[in-house]
Design an enzyme around this catalytic site. Sequence first.
Site, PDB file in Angstrom:
ATOM      1  N   ASP A  38       2.249  -3.358   3.246  1.00  0.00           N
ATOM      2  CA  ASP A  38       2.314  -3.215   1.796  1.00  0.00           C
ATOM      3  C   ASP A  38       3.806  -3.038   1.452  1.00  0.00           C
ATOM      4  O   ASP A  38       4.617  -2.763   2.350  1.00  0.00           O
ATOM      5  CB  ASP A  38       1.495  -1.975   1.396  1.00  0.00           C
ATOM      6  N   ASP A  48       5.449  -1.580  -2.133  1.00  0.00           N
ATOM      7  CA  ASP A  48       5.770  -0.358  -2.900  1.00  0.00           C
ATOM      8  C   ASP A  48       5.101   0.860  -2.274  1.00  0.00           C
ATOM      9  O   ASP A  48       3.883   0.904  -2.125  1.00  0.00           O
ATOM     10  CB  ASP A  48       5.284  -0.506  -4.340  1.00  0.00           C
TER      11      ASP A  48
HETATM   12  O1  M1P Z   1       1.618  -2.054  -5.153  1.00  0.00           O
HETATM   13  C1  M1P Z   1       1.006  -1.538  -6.278  1.00  0.00           C
HETATM   14  C2  M1P Z   1       1.915  -1.432  -7.444  1.00  0.00           C
HETATM   15  O2  M1P Z   1       3.129  -0.845  -7.074  1.00  0.00           O
HETATM   16  C3  M1P Z   1       3.983  -0.616  -8.123  1.00  0.00           C
HETATM   17  O3  M1P Z   1       3.270   0.162  -9.041  1.00  0.00           O
HETATM   18  P1  M1P Z   1       3.899   1.139 -10.120  1.00  0.00           P
HETATM   19  O4  M1P Z   1       4.697   0.308 -11.032  1.00  0.00           O
HETATM   20  O5  M1P Z   1       2.695   1.765 -10.715  1.00  0.00           O
HETATM   21  O6  M1P Z   1       4.736   2.136  -9.370  1.00  0.00           O
HETATM   22  C4  M1P Z   1       4.365  -1.909  -8.789  1.00  0.00           C
HETATM   23  O7  M1P Z   1       5.059  -2.707  -7.909  1.00  0.00           O
HETATM   24  C5  M1P Z   1       3.147  -2.585  -9.225  1.00  0.00           C
HETATM   25  O8  M1P Z   1       3.551  -3.805  -9.748  1.00  0.00           O
HETATM   26  C6  M1P Z   1       2.192  -2.772  -8.078  1.00  0.00           C
HETATM   27  O9  M1P Z   1       1.018  -3.336  -8.540  1.00  0.00           O
END
Ligand code: M1P
Length: 253
Positions: free
Chosen positions: A14, A16
């Site tokens: 993954d 983020d």
């Molecule tokens: O991987 C899941 C999400 O991670 C981030 O989420 P957030 O903006 O809530 O921190 C973003 O990269 C989002 O686009 C992605 O879906």
Amino acid sequence: MNSIDKTKEIYIFDVDGTLTPPRQTISTNFASFFTEFALKNQVYLASGSDLEKIESQLPESILKTVHGVFTCMGNCFHQYGKKIYQNDFIEVPGLREDLKDKVLSSKYPKRFGNHIEDRVGMINFSVVGRNADQEAREEYSSFDKEVNERTLFASVLNNKYKNKVTAVVGGEISIDIFNPGKDKSQVLTYLENNAMISQNTVINFYGDRTEFGGNDFALASAIENSQYENNVVRVESWKETWKKILFLQAKKI
Ligand code: M1P
């Protein structure tokens, strides 16, 4: 992309929360380490985010080295600089109205815009809004940890739109919404259907939201329930990912 044929063992990460803090750039030292790792191993990325965002977080050295990048919950796949497939999101009557109502009714007081983001095969929804800066993200994230807003709202949507959409929590400020089955488990299906893995492949998957209700859960459980030998690794941060890769490498020596 490298050309090592290592169908015996693959790694799926993954992005983020696993390789970077949510929506932030990867640390320079970890990027160097990870590039080397990707050169020596068969690595895929599997994100809820889109390619444009991932390109702003990871250097070309990584994106050119990995074997493929699944984006938008596996609804889109890029390999060797080319888009291989993409799925469309099937609209569900009433859903967008409910999302707009939630933006109005949430007790969280601040709004920054871009609350409903259309992505390939999915919608990313955020009460505070995707335009929130880092400070606002952290503030909303603390609120969410206290009141569990995202998890509760995802459950509301999952109950109301059963069989039509699934909502899961990922990242810091948003939820990912897609048609049932159009989740990260598509990664495993694609690798299987395209003979990119074989019966003897060991699948390693690293994610920060592998628990039920998280956006890595579908892929984690598909792998765990598959015929393949596997290691599904739940991490709290990119630092833990780094540590766990090092630990795995040390075990193999
Ligand atoms: O991987 C899941 C999400 O991670 C981030 O989420 P957030 O903006 O809530 O921190 C973003 O990269 C989002 O686009 C992605 O879906």
